[in-house]
Design a protein around this motif. Structure first.
Motif, PDB file in Angstrom:
ATOM      1  N   SER A   2       0.825  -1.206   0.000  1.00 53.42           N
ATOM      2  CA  SER A   2       0.000   0.000   0.000  1.00 53.42           C
ATOM      3  C   SER A   2       0.863   1.262   0.000  1.00 53.42           C
ATOM      4  O   SER A   2       2.040   1.236   0.366  1.00 53.42           O
ATOM      5  N   GLY A   3       0.241   2.359  -0.387  1.00 57.65           N
ATOM      6  CA  GLY A   3       0.924   3.645  -0.343  1.00 57.65           C
ATOM      7  C   GLY A   3       1.286   4.045   1.072  1.00 57.65           C
ATOM      8  O   GLY A   3       2.341   4.643   1.310  1.00 57.65           O
ATOM      9  N   ILE A   4       0.428   3.703   2.022  1.00 59.38           N
ATOM     10  CA  ILE A   4       0.692   4.039   3.427  1.00 59.38           C
ATOM     11  C   ILE A   4       1.966   3.346   3.896  1.00 59.38           C
ATOM     12  O   ILE A   4       2.817   3.956   4.547  1.00 59.38           O
ATOM     13  N   PHE A   5       2.111   2.075   3.561  1.00 58.21           N
ATOM     14  CA  PHE A   5       3.307   1.332   3.943  1.00 58.21           C
ATOM     15  C   PHE A   5       4.544   1.938   3.293  1.00 58.21           C
ATOM     16  O   PHE A   5       5.579   2.138   3.939  1.00 58.21           O
ATOM     17  N   THR A   6       4.446   2.267   2.021  1.00 53.58           N
ATOM     18  CA  THR A   6       5.577   2.862   1.310  1.00 53.58           C
ATOM     19  C   THR A   6       5.980   4.191   1.929  1.00 53.58           C
ATOM     20  O   THR A   6       7.172   4.463   2.130  1.00 53.58           O
ATOM     21  N   ILE A   7       5.001   5.025   2.264  1.00 57.28           N
ATOM     22  CA  ILE A   7       5.292   6.307   2.924  1.00 57.28           C
ATOM     23  C   ILE A   7       5.984   6.063   4.260  1.00 57.28           C
ATOM     24  O   ILE A   7       6.966   6.738   4.599  1.00 57.28           O
ATOM     25  N   ALA A   8       5.500   5.100   5.025  1.00 53.33           N
ATOM     26  CA  ALA A   8       6.074   4.812   6.342  1.00 53.33           C
ATOM     27  C   ALA A   8       7.536   4.381   6.227  1.00 53.33           C
ATOM     28  O   ALA A   8       8.398   4.894   6.955  1.00 53.33           O
ATOM     29  N   VAL A   9       7.816   3.467   5.321  1.00 53.50           N
ATOM     30  CA  VAL A   9       9.198   2.997   5.153  1.00 53.50           C
ATOM     31  C   VAL A   9      10.081   4.138   4.666  1.00 53.50           C
ATOM     32  O   VAL A   9      11.174   4.365   5.207  1.00 53.50           O
ATOM     33  N   HIS A  10       9.621   4.871   3.674  1.00 51.11           N
ATOM     34  CA  HIS A  10      10.388   5.990   3.128  1.00 51.11           C
ATOM     35  C   HIS A  10      10.708   7.001   4.233  1.00 51.11           C
ATOM     36  O   HIS A  10      11.860   7.434   4.381  1.00 51.11           O
ATOM     37  N   LEU A  12      10.814   6.625   7.525  1.00 49.40           N
ATOM     38  CA  LEU A  12      11.747   6.127   8.538  1.00 49.40           C
ATOM     39  C   LEU A  12      13.172   6.034   8.003  1.00 49.40           C
ATOM     40  O   LEU A  12      14.128   6.366   8.711  1.00 49.40           O
ATOM     41  N   VAL A  13      13.312   5.606   6.763  1.00 48.73           N
ATOM     42  CA  VAL A  13      14.659   5.536   6.175  1.00 48.73           C
ATOM     43  C   VAL A  13      15.243   6.948   6.048  1.00 48.73           C
ATOM     44  O   VAL A  13      16.414   7.180   6.371  1.00 48.73           O
ATOM     45  N   TYR A  14      14.414   7.901   5.619  1.00 49.03           N
ATOM     46  CA  TYR A  14      14.897   9.276   5.471  1.00 49.03           C
ATOM     47  C   TYR A  14      15.231   9.895   6.834  1.00 49.03           C
ATOM     48  O   TYR A  14      16.277  10.540   6.981  1.00 49.03           O
ATOM     49  N   LEU A  15      14.372   9.679   7.819  1.00 46.17           N
ATOM     50  CA  LEU A  15      14.661  10.197   9.163  1.00 46.17           C
ATOM     51  C   LEU A  15      15.937   9.577   9.722  1.00 46.17           C
ATOM     52  O   LEU A  15      16.745  10.267  10.340  1.00 46.17           O
ATOM     53  N   ASN A  16      16.123   8.284   9.506  1.00 47.26           N
ATOM     54  CA  ASN A  16      17.348   7.627   9.956  1.00 47.26           C
ATOM     55  C   ASN A  16      18.565   8.211   9.241  1.00 47.26           C
ATOM     56  O   ASN A  16      19.591   8.487   9.867  1.00 47.26           O
ATOM     57  N   HIS A  17      18.429   8.433   7.961  1.00 45.48           N
ATOM     58  CA  HIS A  17      19.538   8.981   7.173  1.00 45.48           C
ATOM     59  C   HIS A  17      19.912  10.389   7.641  1.00 45.48           C
ATOM     60  O   HIS A  17      21.085  10.700   7.814  1.00 45.48           O
ATOM     61  N   ARG A  18      18.904  11.215   7.857  1.00 46.09           N
ATOM     62  CA  ARG A  18      19.156  12.604   8.243  1.00 46.09           C
ATOM     63  C   ARG A  18      19.543  12.760   9.714  1.00 46.09           C
ATOM     64  O   ARG A  18      20.204  13.738  10.083  1.00 46.09           O
ATOM     65  N   GLN A  19      19.117  11.834  10.567  1.00 46.03           N
ATOM     66  CA  GLN A  19      19.417  11.913  11.999  1.00 46.03           C
ATOM     67  C   GLN A  19      19.026  13.268  12.571  1.00 46.03           C
ATOM     68  O   GLN A  19      19.815  13.921  13.274  1.00 46.03           O
ATOM     69  N   LEU A  27       9.436  16.101   5.197  1.00 51.91           N
ATOM     70  CA  LEU A  27       9.286  14.701   4.817  1.00 51.91           C
ATOM     71  C   LEU A  27       8.508  14.568   3.510  1.00 51.91           C
ATOM     72  O   LEU A  27       8.880  13.794   2.628  1.00 51.91           O
ATOM     73  N   SER A  28       7.427  15.333   3.397  1.00 44.98           N
ATOM     74  CA  SER A  28       6.583  15.214   2.201  1.00 44.98           C
ATOM     75  C   SER A  28       7.335  15.619   0.932  1.00 44.98           C
ATOM     76  O   SER A  28       7.093  15.058  -0.131  1.00 44.98           O
ATOM     77  N   GLU A  29       8.250  16.577   1.044  1.00 45.03           N
ATOM     78  CA  GLU A  29       9.049  16.967  -0.117  1.00 45.03           C
ATOM     79  C   GLU A  29       9.913  15.805  -0.599  1.00 45.03           C
ATOM     80  O   GLU A  29      10.033  15.566  -1.797  1.00 45.03           O
ATOM     81  N   ASN A  30      10.500  15.062   0.346  1.00 41.55           N
ATOM     82  CA  ASN A  30      11.353  13.946  -0.040  1.00 41.55           C
ATOM     83  C   ASN A  30      10.539  12.749  -0.512  1.00 41.55           C
ATOM     84  O   ASN A  30      10.940  12.034  -1.426  1.00 41.55           O
ATOM     85  N   ILE A  31       9.386  12.534   0.091  1.00 42.29           N
ATOM     86  CA  ILE A  31       8.537  11.394  -0.259  1.00 42.29           C
ATOM     87  C   ILE A  31       7.723  11.673  -1.529  1.00 42.29           C
ATOM     88  O   ILE A  31       7.312  10.758  -2.221  1.00 42.29           O
ATOM     89  N   CYS A  32       7.531  12.952  -1.825  1.00 43.99           N
ATOM     90  CA  CYS A  32       6.733  13.375  -2.987  1.00 43.99           C
ATOM     91  C   CYS A  32       5.253  13.058  -2.804  1.00 43.99           C
ATOM     92  O   CYS A  32       4.602  12.446  -3.664  1.00 43.99           O
TER      93      CYS A  32
END
Length: 143
Positions: A2-10, A12-19, A27-32
């Motif tokens: 689902s899109g919800i799952f994809t947004i969630a993974v994206h 968390l990965v982005y937040l982890n990357h950015r620390q 977040l929405s800018e990076n997730i589109c």
């Protein structure tokens, strides 16, 4: 998926990357996708203990867990969306034809089997694993 799952993974990965603590707009800018959709998903992740929330004008979301301990299965359960969702049911249980009366049950078994296989696979993929796929050994260079 689902899109919800994809947004969630994206997210968390982005937040982890950015620390860092990031707003739903960042977040929405990076997730589109739009910030309201991100906020809905982040609320689910917060309830599941996967992100911390800092309220206020300069607030946002922060991933403060060990990324090697957060599996995609945990994220999937947090957003309450199975990999293969239940859909339309064909046939009619009371129909005299075995195909019409039995197909829905057969398809439910197929869906349940696919979800079990997906859950098993998702349990072996972590946020850190996705980070490694994206950045490999050069993670520090991309921050």
């Amino acid at each position: 998926m689902s899109g919800i799952f994809t947004i969630a993974v994206h997210a968390l990965v982005y937040l982890n990357h950015r620390q860092a603590t990031l707003s739903s707009e960042e977040l929405s800018e990076n997730i589109c996708t739009n910030p309201a959709r991100v906020r809905k998903v982040m609320a689910m992740l917060h309830r599941a203990g996967l992100v911390e929330v800092r309220p206020g004008k300069h607030g946002g979301y922060r991933f403060a867990l060990d990324p090697s301990g957060v599996t995609l299965l945990r994220i999937c359960k947090a957003v309450e969306t199975p990999p293969v969702p239940a859909g339309w049911r064909s046939g009619e249980i009371d129909a005299p034809c075995l195909v019409a009366s039995g197909m829905a049950g057969v398809m439910e078994q197929v869906r349940d089997s696919l979800n079990a296989a997906c859950y098993e696979r998702l349990s072996s993929i972590t946020v850190a694993g996705i980070d490694h796929i994206l950045f490999g050994a050069s993670r520090e260079e991309t921050r």
